[in-house]
Structures are given as structure tokens and as C-alpha cells.
Design an enzyme around this catalytic site. Structure first.
Site, PDB file in Angstrom:
ATOM      1  N   HIS A 166       0.843  -1.197   0.000  1.00  5.65           N
ATOM      2  CA  HIS A 166       0.000   0.000   0.000  1.00  5.65           C
ATOM      3  C   HIS A 166       0.877   1.245   0.000  1.00  5.65           C
ATOM      4  CE1 HIS A 166      -4.165   1.482   0.583  1.00  5.65           C
ATOM      5  NE2 HIS A 166      -3.533   2.574   0.959  1.00  5.65           N
TER       6      HIS A 166
ATOM      7  N   ASP B  24     -14.143   3.219   6.957  1.00  6.20           N
ATOM      8  CA  ASP B  24     -13.133   3.955   6.182  1.00  6.20           C
ATOM      9  C   ASP B  24     -13.722   4.522   4.897  1.00  6.20           C
ATOM     10  OD1 ASP B  24     -10.362   4.853   5.666  1.00  6.20           O
ATOM     11  OD2 ASP B  24     -10.605   3.562   3.917  1.00  6.20           O
TER      12      ASP B  24
ATOM     13  N   ARG C  82     -13.040  12.934   4.189  1.00  6.22           N
ATOM     14  CA  ARG C  82     -11.718  13.572   4.341  1.00  6.22           C
ATOM     15  C   ARG C  82     -11.286  14.194   3.026  1.00  6.22           C
ATOM     16  NH1 ARG C  82      -8.151   8.999   5.591  1.00  6.22           N
ATOM     17  NH2 ARG C  82      -6.492  10.520   5.578  1.00  6.22           N
TER      18      ARG C  82
ATOM     19  N   SER D  50      -6.719   4.650   8.495  1.00  7.00           N
ATOM     20  CA  SER D  50      -7.376   4.371   7.210  1.00  7.00           C
ATOM     21  C   SER D  50      -6.661   3.221   6.496  1.00  7.00           C
ATOM     22  CB  SER D  50      -7.350   5.643   6.349  1.00  7.00           C
ATOM     23  OG  SER D  50      -7.632   5.356   5.005  1.00  7.00           O
TER      24      SER D  50
ATOM     25  N   LYS E   1      -7.867  -1.110   6.568  1.00  6.60           N
ATOM     26  CA  LYS E   1      -8.172  -1.798   5.310  1.00  6.60           C
ATOM     27  C   LYS E   1      -7.216  -2.967   5.088  1.00  6.60           C
ATOM     28  CE  LYS E   1      -7.868   1.861   2.840  1.00  6.60           C
ATOM     29  NZ  LYS E   1      -8.096   3.241   2.504  1.00  6.60           N
TER      30      LYS E   1
END
Ligand code: URA
Length: 454
Positions: free
Chosen positions: A99, A178, A185, A200, A204
Site C-alpha cells: 500500500h 473507512d 476527508r 485508514s 483496510k
């Protein structure tokens, strides 16, 4: 009282009914939120009992006053619990996820996912849409005509066992809190917060069920973290959250002081990734994809070190296996694989415009945040929640930091659906790319690696 009953019937209340205003005020005044209060916030967010305007106020309070490490860990855990955790035990092998904390022209997933899958690493990857000025892999995949990104988890598991790869959107069942927070956001100026980013991403990633996670934590003018120190702090918090949950973790702290690749915008970024997989393009985007990919192969037990990882990844660029895997992925997810050889199938932007240098010198600074904003103005990203994306809009950067430029030479080319949009985007880029007398001091692409084996 009716409201409280509704909350109780939906298992939202663990303790007494809370007036959410009190929680906003508490955080606004810089006080700690208790575990029960964080739980209440997250449950109310995912079930929809707290209105968007109160959630947004809480996000701003958190942005301004922060969360301590314990509150951040509680927020991460509550967000993970807000939905299901994927069971990937049906997939053979070590599942390694990756990520990025978000950047501009950051298309590493489209390169490293098919490449690592072509070397036998099972790749099941959930990704998101653009956030703030940054792009999202999901939007890029959707630029491919016909591509389906909404896969049910069972379908994705079957697909990985058969073809070794699935890339999809976060299902509604995973970390639903999220989904709501991310969208709010994005449009409330509350993205650049270490605890909100950490919770966040990690909620996930933990819900997505992988055994190991490689994080690309970016810093610089195009990242949410503006200094390497902030990025390191974010990386450490995320690594700790992963370790607590029993995952093998690694993080690279990487430079985002200029767009990572040269193309910004959805179909343009897919084309750049394809060119790299064809062995026809080089540069920072390729280098970082191989760096991250080799860590994934190491953590997946496929190679023993980074050098071997690089060798195999480069081999599968040269022999075309990485590209074949991308072709297979596109085909099984309903997309048109012919786009890989005929880029015209993506469609074309109606207008294009060159952004020319107003003086000679060296590219001394690129305000990457504003380059990302320019791509949204051109139509490649969202300016408001729910905005429709123009997949063919975007920017091709012609010069990188430190390169010499002649007056009148193109710094970039912009593409959009109208001449006005092109003018607006070009104006932002003209101001964002600074030309100086000297080239700037070169910054390393990777400034630090943090590894946290269990
Ligand atoms: N990526 C995410 O998934 N969340 C963030 O907050 C930032 C980047």
C-alpha cells in the site's frame, strides 16, 4: 429516546447513549477520546447514524488536535471491526499486500502486481480511488474499457487460485467506516493527518487478510507527509499496528517531491505502466516498482534477497511474462486486453496544450501537490465528492527535477475535454514548475527502509 433505541437495536451502543456533540467538543478542546467513544464514533459512521456534518467536524478536530498512539491504535482496531475480515486461507502460499500512502503519478501497483504474480506470488489486491490531489489505482483500472473492479471476495479467491492475481475495489463489507471517512476527508481538508492516514490504511490492510504488508510511505511536496521525519513516524505507527495484528511488515520511506512517473491521469498512467512492462520505459516509477516488488517477493518466500528479486522482476519484463499476466488480469475481469497494443482504444482527450518554459535554466522545484491539483482541474480527479472522472484527461511531464530547459521548450503537455480546462490546468503547472540557475541537490528515491519481522 427513539434514536437511542435504534442505536441499541443496531448494536451501536456499548455503554450509555452519547451525544456526539460532546465527543466533538472533547476532541476540539484537545482531550483524549476513550475506547468506548472511539467505538461509538466508528460504529455510528459505518451504520450511518452520525450525520456527515458531525463526522466532518470530528475529522477536523482530530486533524487539528491529533490522536495519541493509543487512540490511533483504538481507531484502527474499531475501523477494522466495523466490517468483515477477509479469510484468505483458501489461497495457497504467503499473501503479501502493498500500500502507498498516496502520491502523484504513482502507478506502482499496475507494474508490480502482475510482475510479482508472474513469479508465483499470489496477489489479491484491494485498492482505492483518488484522494485529495493523489490518484487511486481503482480509477486507473476503470480507465480500461470494460474492466470490472467490483469482485466478491469468494470470486477473487477463486480467481487468485486459478490465475494468481485479482485487483479490486474495497468491498462494502471491509472496513466500511473507512469508506465514509475517506470520502469525507477527501473534501474537507482533513487528509493530511498521521493518525487518520494510519488508521485508514491499516484498518483496510488488516481487514484484507494478507499475511505480510509492504508500505510505501511517501514524503515531499506531492505527499501527505511533508518531511521524511513525518513519513518515518507514520511508517512506524503503521508497522506497529500491523505487528500487533500478527503481520510481517516492511516500509520504504520514499521521495514524492516530483511526480513518480511522467504521466498523471488515468489512461495515461495505465499506458506508462504498460510501457514499463514492455521494457520500453525506465525511470523512478520503474525503479520503485522493482524495489517494492522485490520486498514483496522476499516476504512471500520467493526470493532470498533484494538482488535476486530485482533479477527475476527484470527477467519477467524482458521475457514479457509480467505483461502477459496483466493481459490475463484484464481479460478475466472483463476488460479489453487489446488496449495493451492499441492505446487508441482508451479514447482521446478533445484538447491538448503544451506548457512552455518562460526562461532557460534547470528545473529546480516541482510543486507536486499543485501538479496533482492541476490533473483534477483537467478532469482526471475529483474536485467534489462523487465527481465523474474524465479518464483521458491528464498531464505528461516532459522534464524532471534537475534537467536543463531552454526558453520555449515544453515542460509538460496537458489534456482535457475543453480548451478552457487545458488553459486552467496549464496555468497551474506553469506556476508549479520552477526554473532556476542551478540544478537542485538530488534527493534519494528511498531514504530509509524499516523492517519489522515478527
Ligand atoms: N491511502 C489510504 O488508504 N488512506 C489514506 O488516508 C491515505 C492514503
Amino acid at each position: 429516546m427513539g434514536y437511542e433505541k435504534f442505536l441499541r437495536n443496531n448494536n451501536i451502543l456499548r455503554g450509555d447513549f452519547m451525544d456526539f456533540r460532546d465527543l466533538i467538543i472533547k476532541k476540539r478542546d484537545g482531550k483524549r477520546l476513550s475506547e468506548a467513544e472511539i467505538d461509538y464514533f466508528v460504529k455510528g459512521t459505518s451504520v450511518g447514524t452520525i450525520p456527515d456534518y458531525q463526522i466532518s467536524a470530528m475529522l477536523m478536530a482530530i486533524y487539528l488536535k491529533g490522536l495519541d498512539d493509543e487512540e490511533t491504535a483504538e481507531l484502527t482496531a474499531a475501523m477494522t471491526r466495523s466490517g468483515k475480515v477477509l479469510d484468505l486461507s483458501g489461497i495457497r502460499g504467503i499473501k503479501v499486500d502493498k500500500h502507498s500512502t498516496g502520491g502523484v503519478a504513482d502507478t506502482t501497483t499496475l507494474i508490480l502486481a502482475p510482475l510479482t504474480a508472474s513469479l508465483g506470488l499470489p496477489v489479491i489486491k484491494m485498492c482505492g480511488r483518488g484522494l485529495g490531489h493523489t490518484g487511486g489505482t481503482l480509477d486507473k483500472l476503470e480507465a480500461i474499457p470494460g474492466m470490472r473492479v467490483e469482485l466478491e471476495p469468494e470470486e477473487a479467491v477463486r480467481q487468485v487460485n486459478k490465475s494468481g492475481i485479482a485487483i479490486m475495489g474495497q468491498t462494502a463489507e471491509l472496513a466500511p467506516a473507512d469508506r465514509v471517512l475517506y470520502g469525507l476527508r477527501d473534501v474537507t481538508g482533513t487528509v493530511e493527518s498521521i493518525p487518520l492516514i494510519a488508521a485508514s490504511i491499516m484498518s483496510k490492510k488488516l481487514a484484507a487478510g494478507a499475511d505480510a504488508i509492504v508500505l510505501d510511505v511517501k514524503w515531499g511536496s506531492g505527499a501527505f507527509m511533508k518531511s521524511p521525519e513525518e513519513a518515518e513516524r507514520l511508517g512506524e505507527i503503521m508497522l506497529e499496528a500491523g505487528k500487533r495484528a500478527g503481520k510481517n511488515m516492511a516500509a520504504l520511506i520514499t521521495d514524492m517531491n516530483q511526480p513518480l512517473g511522467n504521466c498523471i491521469g488515468n489512461s495515461l498512467e495505465v499506458i506508462e505502466a504498460v510501457e514499463i512492462l514492455k521494457g520500453k520505459a525506465d525511470g523512478d516509477l520503474k525503479t520503485l516498482s522493482l524495489e517494492l516488488g522485490s520486498r514483496m517477493l522476499m516476504m512471500g518466500g520467493i526470493v532470498k534477497d533484494r538482488r535476486q528479486g530485482f533479477e527475476l522482476l527484470n527477467r519477467n519484463i524482458a521475457n514479457g511474462r509480467g505483461l502477459e499476466k496483466l493481459e490475463e488480469l484484464i481479460y478475466i475481469q472483463g476488460g479489453d486486453p487489446d488496449v495493451l497494443n492499441d492505446y487508441g482504444l482508451f479514447g482521446r482527450a478533445a484538447c491538448g496544450l503544451a506548457v512552455k518554459a518562460e526562461k532557460s535554466g534547470f528545473v529546480s522545484e516541482t510543486d507536486t501537490y499543485n501538479i496533482g491539483r492541476a490533473s483534477a482541474v483537467l478532469g482526471a480527479g475529483r474536485l467534489r465528492k462523487g465527481d465523474k472522472i474524465d479518464y483521458n484527461a491528464g498531464i505528461v511531464m516532459k522534464k524532471r527535477l534537475g534537467e536543463p530547459v531552454e526558453k520555449g521548450e515544453a515542460l509538460a503537455e496537458v489534456f482535457a475535454s475543453s480548451g478552457n480546462k487545458c488553459q486552467d490546468g496549464a496555468e497551474i503547472i506553469r506556476n508549479a514548475v520552477k526554473i532556476g540557475k542551478e540544478p537542485p541537490k538530488k534527493k534519494p528515491l528511498i531514504s530509509r527502509e524499516i523492517i519489522q519481522d515478527l
